[in-house]
Design a protein around this motif. Structure first.
Motif, short mmCIF file in Angstrom:
data_model
loop_
_atom_site.label_atom_id
_atom_site.label_comp_id
_atom_site.label_asym_id
_atom_site.label_seq_id
_atom_site.Cartn_x
_atom_site.Cartn_y
_atom_site.Cartn_z
N ALA A 31 0.82 -1.21 0.00
CA ALA A 31 0.00 0.00 0.00
C ALA A 31 0.86 1.27 0.00
N LEU A 32 2.16 1.12 0.25
CA LEU A 32 3.06 2.27 0.25
C LEU A 32 3.45 2.63 -1.19
N ALA A 33 3.75 3.89 -1.43
CA ALA A 33 4.06 4.38 -2.77
C ALA A 33 5.57 4.51 -2.95
N PRO A 34 6.14 3.83 -3.94
CA PRO A 34 7.57 4.03 -4.24
C PRO A 34 7.79 5.41 -4.85
N MET A 35 8.78 6.13 -4.35
CA MET A 35 9.14 7.44 -4.90
C MET A 35 10.65 7.55 -4.93
N ARG A 36 11.13 8.40 -5.82
CA ARG A 36 12.58 8.57 -5.94
C ARG A 36 12.98 9.97 -5.50
N ILE A 37 13.98 10.04 -4.62
CA ILE A 37 14.43 11.32 -4.07
C ILE A 37 14.96 12.20 -5.20
N ALA A 38 14.41 13.42 -5.30
CA ALA A 38 14.78 14.35 -6.37
C ALA A 38 15.70 15.46 -5.88
N THR A 39 15.49 15.93 -4.66
CA THR A 39 16.36 16.96 -4.07
C THR A 39 16.50 16.70 -2.59
N ARG A 44 14.63 19.95 4.07
CA ARG A 44 13.52 19.32 3.36
C ARG A 44 14.03 18.39 2.27
N VAL A 45 13.17 17.45 1.91
CA VAL A 45 13.47 16.47 0.88
C VAL A 45 12.27 16.39 -0.06
N THR A 46 12.53 16.37 -1.36
CA THR A 46 11.45 16.20 -2.32
C THR A 46 11.71 14.93 -3.12
N ALA A 47 10.65 14.42 -3.73
CA ALA A 47 10.75 13.18 -4.49
C ALA A 47 9.88 13.25 -5.73
N PHE A 48 10.17 12.38 -6.70
CA PHE A 48 9.32 12.21 -7.87
C PHE A 48 8.50 10.95 -7.70
N SER A 49 7.25 11.03 -8.06
CA SER A 49 6.36 9.88 -8.10
C SER A 49 5.68 9.88 -9.46
N LYS A 55 6.68 16.88 -1.77
CA LYS A 55 7.50 17.28 -0.64
C LYS A 55 7.29 16.25 0.46
N LEU A 56 8.35 15.56 0.87
CA LEU A 56 8.24 14.45 1.80
C LEU A 56 8.33 14.91 3.25
N SER A 63 16.97 12.19 9.50
CA SER A 63 17.58 13.45 9.10
C SER A 63 17.69 13.51 7.58
N THR A 64 17.71 14.71 7.03
CA THR A 64 17.88 14.83 5.58
C THR A 64 19.22 14.26 5.12
#
Length: 344
Positions: A31-39, A44-49, A55-56, A63-64
């Motif tokens: 049920a969890l969504a795979p995402m790839r860290i983009a920045t 803060r950390v962002t990802a692509f889905s 924004k994660l 920690s970041t």
């Protein structure tokens, strides 16, 4: 700062998802969504889905600095909170002065583009450091020689770079020329990830803009170099993931002028294969290849079959690696980490 955009079409495969990552997902995590860290920024950390940029939220005690651009994470789709990071297939990291833990540069990359210029920036000793890191990380290194159109003898730079490691691919190009994307297409296929590293001002951001065909609004900022010493200013200030022509992805990184090595023993053996292959023929197993009798490496130097400059650079990197690499000591179950002392 320019925000990164998710690849299109948006799918896990377009983001570099593979069976190796899929096999890590347990039945109770479907049920969890795979995402790839983009920045990765300080706070803060962002990802692509597949549905876009996110924004994660990080879990407690995380920690970041625990994450690298290119990481795959499993995320609660209701709260955008990271549940866990998947095991990496490759990790590029470096030791920085005054820190205990190495700095994470990029994760899950297939190819490392080591970018340098056909001018005073070209430094074989520094390139060897990048090569050692790439070898140890489990990624394929490729040296890119930019500003080849401005060099009087670009071929000499290419031959010198190719001599640094067996089987090393070296590409000369003009980072602004659209043909650069064609030259690098073999490493930028769908699902493939490259990372660009090198000094400031060598054209990494310019090359990324060319590979990604970014318009002026979305382009990474760039700057020139000082012609007297070929040094540039930092225009990229953080690592970020970008889609490129051909369906691949690229990770841009800030320029690095200092690069300390640690935990790269296997990487050095690959880089200096001619020395690693001679070492077993030395009379002493712990030969330093400096002054011991019966040293096969010194014999090769005397015979003219081994470049003494290469041996000197190997000795410097090997010493630095031994000093910087912690080792576990003490009884089993109660080990402590200590740095080694170099024996002269």
């Amino acid at each position: 700062m320019t925000e990164t955009r998710p690849p299109s079409p948006n799918s896990l495969a377009a983001l570099g998802w593979s069976k190796g990552f899929e096999d890590q997902v347990t039945p109770d995590e479907t049920a969890l969504a795979p995402m790839r860290i983009a920045t990765v920024h300080r706070s803060r950390v962002t990802a692509f889905s597949p549905s876009g940029a996110v924004k994660l939220n990080l879990p407690a005690h995380a920690s970041t600095t625990d994450f690298a651009v290119g990481d795959w994470v499993l995320v609660d789709p209701e709260t955008d909170t990271v549940s866990r990071r998947l095991e990496r297939k490759s990790l590029l990291r470096r030791r920085t002065e005054g820190t205990r833990a190495p700095q994470l540069i990029a994760a899950n990359i297939d190819t490392l583009f080591i970018v340098t210029s056909c001018n005073a920036d070209f430094n074989p000793a520094r390139l060897e450091r990048y090569l050692a890191l790439a070898n140890e990380a489990g990624t394929t290194p490729v040296i890119l020689l930019t500003k080849a159109d401005m060099a009087k003898d670009a071929a000499s730079y290419q031959s010198r770079a190719a001599a640094l490691q067996r089987g090393l691919a070296v590409v000369t190009l003009n980072a602004k020329d659209p043909e650069a994307a064609t030259a690098l297409a073999p490493w930028c296929a769908p699902g493939q990830t490259v990372a660009l590293v090198g000094s400031s001002g060598v054209g990494k951001s310019t090359l990324l803009n060319t590979l990604a065909a970014k318009d002026d609004a979305a382009a990474q900022p760039t700057s020139g170099i000082r012609e007297d010493d070929a040094k540039g200013r930092h225009t990229t200030t953080s690592r970020s993931l970008h889609a490129v022509k051909g369906g691949g992805l690229a990770i841009d990184t800030p320029g690095m002028r200092s690069l300390h090595v640690s935990d790269v023993g296997a990487g050095l053996d690959t880089l200096f294969a001619e020395i690693a292959e001679l070492a077993p023929e030395c009379r002493f197993r712990d030969c330093t290849h400096a002054h011991e009798p019966g040293c096969a490496v010194q014999a090769a130097v005397a015979a003219g079959t081994l470049d003494p400059g290469r041996l000197e650079r190997w000795r410097k990197l090997d010493t630095e690696n031994r000093v910087n690499t912690p080792v576990a000591t003490g009884p089993r179950g109660n080990k402590t980490i200590k740095k080694t002392r170099h024996k002269r």
